[in-house]
Design a protein around this motif. Structure first.
Motif, mmCIF file in Angstrom:
data_model
loop_
_atom_site.group_PDB
_atom_site.id
_atom_site.type_symbol
_atom_site.label_atom_id
_atom_site.label_comp_id
_atom_site.label_asym_id
_atom_site.label_seq_id
_atom_site.Cartn_x
_atom_site.Cartn_y
_atom_site.Cartn_z
ATOM 1 N N GLU A 167 35.782 47.548 44.756
ATOM 2 C CA GLU A 167 36.076 48.275 43.516
ATOM 3 C C GLU A 167 35.733 47.432 42.288
ATOM 4 O O GLU A 167 35.169 47.932 41.313
ATOM 5 N N MET A 168 36.050 46.143 42.333
ATOM 6 C CA MET A 168 35.800 45.269 41.195
ATOM 7 C C MET A 168 34.311 45.018 40.976
ATOM 8 O O MET A 168 33.852 44.906 39.844
ATOM 9 N N ILE B 79 33.766 35.572 45.900
ATOM 10 C CA ILE B 79 35.080 35.665 45.262
ATOM 11 C C ILE B 79 36.031 34.760 46.021
ATOM 12 O O ILE B 79 36.115 34.836 47.253
ATOM 13 N N ILE B 80 36.764 33.900 45.307
ATOM 14 C CA ILE B 80 37.758 33.074 45.991
ATOM 15 C C ILE B 80 39.154 33.503 45.575
ATOM 16 O O ILE B 80 39.412 33.849 44.427
ATOM 17 N N THR B 81 40.060 33.488 46.530
ATOM 18 C CA THR B 81 41.424 33.934 46.306
ATOM 19 C C THR B 81 42.344 33.179 47.258
ATOM 20 O O THR B 81 41.898 32.359 48.054
ATOM 21 N N ILE C 71 33.433 33.546 41.719
ATOM 22 C CA ILE C 71 34.391 34.155 40.798
ATOM 23 C C ILE C 71 35.782 33.906 41.343
ATOM 24 O O ILE C 71 36.060 34.167 42.520
ATOM 25 N N PHE C 72 36.676 33.392 40.515
ATOM 26 C CA PHE C 72 38.057 33.150 40.926
ATOM 27 C C PHE C 72 38.867 34.409 40.630
ATOM 28 O O PHE C 72 38.966 34.844 39.490
ATOM 29 N N ALA C 73 39.451 35.013 41.671
ATOM 30 C CA ALA C 73 40.141 36.295 41.506
ATOM 31 C C ALA C 73 41.655 36.179 41.637
ATOM 32 O O ALA C 73 42.355 37.168 41.511
#
Length: 237
Positions: free
Chosen positions: A100-101, A202-204, A219-221
């Motif tokens: 979605e993002m 994306i890192i989480t 991208i840091f989410a």
């Protein structure tokens, strides 16, 4: 709670329970709880959408308006996975959130928690599979647990000099754990980018901020990616 809550998003991990209140599509601040029982007592009849990596006792849900995410839940993404019944709900939710993002990209999701997972959801919204390996502290603890003389540095690693080539046993253990994860992630990113040219990483996860400055383009989410995915799936019902 003066404003009517639309839904409570509940992310039950191995070490904590996190919730986010949603009102008219607006996400409020994330809260951390000691147990799901505390969440149930606080919110009562408010609708809940739950992702859990632990088994939930059906009795805990009996008086709640709650939906628990599983591979059988109606969802806006496709699971290309041979054993979907074993696929963690947190991984499904994160994939839905990433799609979605960043809807027009192939998304590689690196989740750094108790275990580290690296999952790929392509631009068509198909979950293509992933990797599961030990998380940071698990790597440190396991080397001590399965040997006679190596120390457990999991509670002191932040005080140890972080270098790729250690000059002491503790530095070597830290290098193998911390830098080993960095090279593993960068290696997977490099391998996947050969087949997915629009790859977005994306890192989480709870340990992600320890690695943010050491990884290649990403991208840091934070934790919002799971919550966004949960909300998207809840609306899709």
């Amino acid at each position: 709670m003066s404003e009517k809550l639309e839904v409570i998003l509940v992310d039950i991990g191995n070490s904590s329970v996190k919730t986010t209140e949603v009102s008219q599509g607006i996400f409020r601040e994330e809260m951390v709880w000691g147990s799901f029982q505390e969440v149930a007592k606080k919110y009562g009849k408010v609708p809940m959408m739950i992702s859990s990596v632990r088994k939930i006792d059906a009795n805990q849900l009996r008086d709640l308006d709650a939906k628990v995410l599983t591979y059988q839940t109606l969802m806006p993404i496709t699971l290309d996975y041979e054993t979907p019944e074993t696929l963690g709900a947190d991984r499904i939710a994160a994939a839905a959130g990433a799609n979605e993002m960043f809807p027009d990209q192939d998304n590689l999701i690196v989740d750094m928690g108790t275990c580290m997972t690296i999952d790929l959801i392509d631009r068509s919204g198909t979950f293509r599979g992933g990797i599961i390996s030990p998380g940071l502290k698990m790597r440190m603890k396991s080397m001590s647990h399965f040997t006679d003389q190596l120390p457990d540095i999991s509670n002191e690693w932040k005080k140890i000099n972080s270098v790729e080539l250690g000059k002491s046993t503790k530095e070597c253990l830290l290098s193998g754990s911390y830098w080993g994860m960095i090279h593993e992630i960068n290696g997977v990113m490099s391998a996947m980018s050969r087949n997915f040219t629009s790859l977005n990483t994306i890192i989480t996860g709870g340990d992600a901020h320890f690695f943010e400055s050491k990884l290649k383009a990403h991208i840091f989410a934070g934790s919002k990616i799971v919550q966004k995915g949960l909300y998207r799936i809840w609306k899709y019902q």
